[in-house]
Design a protein around this motif. Sequence first.
Motif, PDB file in Angstrom:
ATOM      1  N   GLU A   1       0.822  -1.211   0.000  1.00  0.00           N
ATOM      2  CA  GLU A   1       0.000   0.000   0.000  1.00  0.00           C
ATOM      3  C   GLU A   1       0.853   1.257   0.000  1.00  0.00           C
ATOM      4  N   SER A   2       1.867   1.310   0.865  1.00  0.00           N
ATOM      5  CA  SER A   2       2.704   2.504   0.985  1.00  0.00           C
ATOM      6  C   SER A   2       3.475   2.782  -0.298  1.00  0.00           C
ATOM      7  N   LEU A   3       4.147   1.758  -0.851  1.00  0.00           N
ATOM      8  CA  LEU A   3       4.963   1.983  -2.042  1.00  0.00           C
ATOM      9  C   LEU A   3       4.107   2.175  -3.289  1.00  0.00           C
ATOM     10  N   SER A   4       2.960   1.540  -3.350  1.00  0.00           N
ATOM     11  CA  SER A   4       2.072   1.767  -4.494  1.00  0.00           C
ATOM     12  C   SER A   4       1.594   3.213  -4.516  1.00  0.00           C
ATOM     13  N   GLU A   5       1.288   3.750  -3.340  1.00  0.00           N
ATOM     14  CA  GLU A   5       0.876   5.159  -3.258  1.00  0.00           C
ATOM     15  C   GLU A   5       2.012   6.079  -3.652  1.00  0.00           C
TER      16      GLU A   5
END
Length: 289
Positions: free
Chosen positions: A246-250
């Motif tokens: 979630e963090s890196l996709s954002e």
Amino acid sequence: MAHVPQARQGRTETCPADTAAVISLRGAALSYGERVLWHGLDLDVRPGEFLAVLGPNGSGKTSFVRALLGQRPLSAGTLTVLGRPARRGSRDIGYVPQQAALSAHAMLRARDLVRFGIDGHGFGPRLRAGAVRRRVDEVLRSVGAAAFADVPLGLLSGGERQRVRIGQALATDPRILLCDEPLLSLDLNHQRAVTELVDARRRSHDTAVVFVTHEINPVLGLVDRVLYLAHGGYRVGTPEEVLTSESLSELYGTQVDVVRVRGRVMVVGAPDEVAAPPHHAELPDGVRS
């Protein structure tokens, strides 16, 4: 070690009076021409903290270290190191640079390189020759390099040279240790030895560590927080907070999958720049990121 409150993107940390930050950035940005490496960076690094700096090639990891060294001014925002604007030549900052070709340094002995860390910078009072020799011997012992103190650097292995470079960085008993890709070209055993040296130093002396690396796994069990630079932005927090799909996709604006297997972290299904090989892309003005 005292609990380190975590910071998230766009949120400023509060720093207790008894753990004042040794590095502090507010609204910091760094650009090369129209290319923005990162912007809006709010970050405090405290004594004894181990901060890993991650990101793809060209994301500004080495430039971040150069800013802390006073070698690269910010494009915007503020940066203080030990309560002052970043400046060159501080004895309170130890620096382990990226490994490079030895060239003219190949015939220098290990003890000569450590001695340069003590009296080769030209700042502060000079020690007497006997005191310098004793300090050099003490530092070499502390990093496990006493056995090859009089061996030319060109005859040492990559792992042995990194021990000596760490010794040079620690020679002035710094409060901050900056390590720029210190694990490149090292085998797993030497990677482990180098990371253990760095971790032992921060635990015994409360030295803050900023550790730039392409590979998080060798230091995953040691780091307090991760600063991940990409796409002109950043994420900062514990590895569990930052190294998630979630963090890196954002951050990347596209689907990135983070998989944990047997205690190791792998980034899969990522853009090409995430999986780029471990060398640095050239920036517009010829400096490396």
